[in-house]
Enzyme design. Structure first.
Site, short mmCIF file in Angstrom:
data_model
loop_
_atom_site.label_atom_id
_atom_site.label_comp_id
_atom_site.label_asym_id
_atom_site.label_seq_id
_atom_site.Cartn_x
_atom_site.Cartn_y
_atom_site.Cartn_z
N LYS A 77 -10.70 1.80 44.35
CA LYS A 77 -12.13 1.91 44.07
C LYS A 77 -12.35 2.18 42.58
O LYS A 77 -11.58 2.93 41.96
CB LYS A 77 -12.73 3.05 44.91
CG LYS A 77 -14.25 3.16 44.84
CD LYS A 77 -14.78 4.24 45.78
CE LYS A 77 -16.30 4.35 45.72
NZ LYS A 77 -16.81 5.39 46.64
N SER A 153 -20.61 4.11 49.71
CA SER A 153 -20.45 3.46 48.43
C SER A 153 -19.13 2.70 48.28
O SER A 153 -19.03 1.84 47.42
CB SER A 153 -20.57 4.49 47.31
OG SER A 153 -19.48 5.39 47.34
N SER A 177 -19.09 7.89 52.28
CA SER A 177 -18.80 6.67 51.51
C SER A 177 -17.49 5.98 51.82
O SER A 177 -17.26 4.86 51.34
CB SER A 177 -18.86 6.97 50.01
OG SER A 177 -20.20 7.02 49.59
#
EC number: 6.3.5.7
Lengths: 490, 96
Positions: A77, A153, A177
């Site tokens: 990420k 997210s 997330s």
């Protein structure tokens, strides 16, 4: 069949037995990215040249190395700092941050374990969002139906695994997330206990809530990856000095006598009937496997969303003060004074959701409002935490849905922040209490979108979470389904 | 009754070092007011005597020896800055 349909252990065995090369795995990743990432948009930055060179080098040692993730390609990420590899956190203010000077602790651990970083994964800006539509780059699409959001997210991290671009990835979870996009994309995502994994090198959003965790295609891989990244770190004073068990040993397939709590608040009116049915079918499966379940109450659940937005935004307003156009990142041009430069760099560099939360947090912490909002939220956080403690005194795990509904259409909720926030009502309490939670696939909606089952454990009891998740996975086929990329399946 | 006025939004934006336009101030006033109004549901709860949670783990102060060690190279750090001069970060005029 893709090479990435094998588990990580199977791939390691194939590497060790010289059936495949590391280069084949890296080729598979970039070939798949070439094929589908134009639709999925999971990757922001590729590490292709370095990854291919590393693969060639590792192929020389194939068969000899016992490194835990030897030659396995991973996606990371983009809020996890990678030395020399662009790290944007999904924001324009870091769009030119091409040369980070150090690796996050989790990246050091991946490197020590000889995994190969394929690239950096798209996300809502600074991890603020539930749909990936807050990425300041192209929004990620759901591989099961590209008209739908992948969740957020960590939408890029979940979508890349679901689409077969990488066999596993790292995400981060502040209010859901990891688990929410894992549910929407039909993959396995764990938020570890707060303090289990070092946050050093994670671009901070809300420091008392943030945790890095693994996203994988199955529970076994998830446990395997957590073993590699967990543990105390001198560089993160909030990382816990608690022994990391061998999680793979927890995967016995046996849940006889397991005591499951099902909070009635997690199956209330906001939850769609399809999701309720999938969760109820899962509970029945657990009964067949010899576990028992009872309804319980987490009475302060309905206050979690308010509590979260006050606390997370307050912490964000402090954490994001560092983006000032002085030391790194973008600076507004032609500012006359330093103050003007600060204000314009931040105005140009941050998107609306980030600004909204910084302002909410600044307001909640400001003189005259601190007690009414921030302190009140911290007190309610104690009540929410106590709810969980009471349940875990009598039960091994808590089970419910990960999200109230399956994925929604792109554009459906962008105009109303409050509706968007409501996606996270079932994941947020877990962050506030600091306990671990996983999402695993437990069904599909009538229009072919995955549904996630959430399993929550007590502090530092990821083993029970994994054992429970793995037993269900062994008894079902949901995790073996793969999306056929393209438009609607129905 | 609104929880936050447009003037307060402008004040908060200034505290947060964010330049905002009049239009943005209008939009944020409405949106922040909605969020704060919703969050006031917390007032339903009696929290008299409840200790606030700042941190979920029972960690006390974590101390270490204050010893210098090698960290980042100064040249590399400066190279990430938008502007630098004579080994220091350069910013526009501090005084108005």
């Amino acid at each position: 069949m893709s090479l990435f349909d094998y588990t990580l252990r199977e791939l390691q065995e194939k590497l060790h037995n010289q059936e495949i090369r590391v280069t084949d795995l890296v080729d598979e990743s970039y070939k798949r990215i070439e094929e589908v990432d134009g639709q999925v948009k999971a990757f922001l930055t590729l590490n292709e040249e370095a990854a291919r060179a590393q693969a060639a080098e590792l192929d020389q040692q194939r068969g000899d190395s016992t490194a835990k993730l030897f030659g396995l390609p991973i996606g990371v990420k983009d809020n996890i700092v990678t030395k020399g590899l662009r790290t944007t956190a999904g924001s324009q203010i870091l769009s030119n941050f091409n040369d980070p000077l150090y690796d996050a602790t989790v990246v050091n651990k991946l490197n020590d374990a000889k995994s190969i970083t394929i690239g950096k994964l798209n996300m809502d800006e600074f991890a603020m969002g539930s749909s990936n539509e807050n990425s300041s780059y192209d929004a990620v699409r759901n591989p099961w139906n590209t008209d739908y959001v992948p969740g957020g997210s960590s939408g890029g991290s979940a979508a890349a695994v679901a689409a077969g671009e990488v066999p596993y990835s790292l995400g981060s979870d502040t209010g859901g997330s990891i688990r929410q996009p894992a549910a929407y994309c039909g993959v396995v995502g764990l938020k570890p206990t707060y303090g289990r994994v070092s946050r050093f090198g994670l671009v901070a959003f809300a420091s008392s809530l943030d945790q890095i965790g693994p996203i994988t295609r199955n529970v076994e891989d998830n446990a395997f990856l957590l073993e590699t990244i967990a543990g105390h770190d001198n560089m993160d004073s909030t990382s816990a000095n608690v022994e990391v068990p061998n999680y793979s040993e927890a995967l016995t397939g046996d849940v006889k006598g397991l005591k499951i709590a099902v909070p009635k608040e997690y199956l209330s009116e906001g939850v769609s009937s399809e999701v309720k049915e999938a969760v109820q079918a899962a509970l029945q499966k657990y009964e067949e496997l010899g576990a028992t379940w009872e309804e319980v109450s987490l009475p302060h659940s309905k206050y979690a969303l308010s509590t979260y937005y006050l606390i997370a935004s307050s912490e964000a307003s402090a954490n994001l003060a560092r983006f000032d156009g002085v030391r790194y990142g973008k600076r507004a041009e032609d500012a006359e004074t330093m103050l003007d430069m600060f204000k314009r760099s931040r105005a140009e560099g941050f998107g609306d959701e980030v600004k909204r939360r910084i302002m909410l947090g600044t307001f909640a912490l400001s003189s005259g409002y601190y007690d009414a909002y921030y302190k009140k939220a911290q007190q309610v956080r104690t009540l929410i935490k106590n709810d969980f403690e009471k349940v875990f005194a009598d039960y091994d795990v808590i089970i419910g849905p990960t999200t109230p509904t399956p994925a929604f259409k792109i554009g459906d909720k962008v105009d109303d922040p409050m509706t968007m926030y409501a996606n996270d009502i079932l994941t947020i309490p877990v962050n506030l209490a600091g306990v671990p939670g996983i999402s695993i696939p437990c069904g599909f909606s009538s229009n072919g979108l995955p549904i996630g089952l959430q399993i929550i454990g007590n502090h530092f009891d990821e083993s029970s979470v994994y054992r429970t998740a793995h037993a269900f996975e062994q008894a079902t086929e949901f995790h073996k389904q793969r999306p056929s990329l393209g438009g609607a399946r129905s | 009754m609104s929880r936050i006025s447009k003037d307060e939004v402008k004040h908060v934006a200034n505290l947060a070092r964010l330049a905002i336009t009049e239009d943005e101030a209008d939009t944020f006033t409405k949106q922040l007011d909605d969020i704060i109004t919703y969050a006031e549901q917390l007032n339903e709860l009696d929290t008299e005597g409840v200790a606030p949670t700042t941190h979920v783990l029972d960690l006390k102060n974590v101390l270490r020896k204050d010893e210098p060690k090698e960290w980042l190279n100064k040249e590399d750090v400066l190279n990430n800055a938008p502007e630098h001069k004579d080994g220091q970060f350069k910013v526009p005029s501090v005084l108005e």
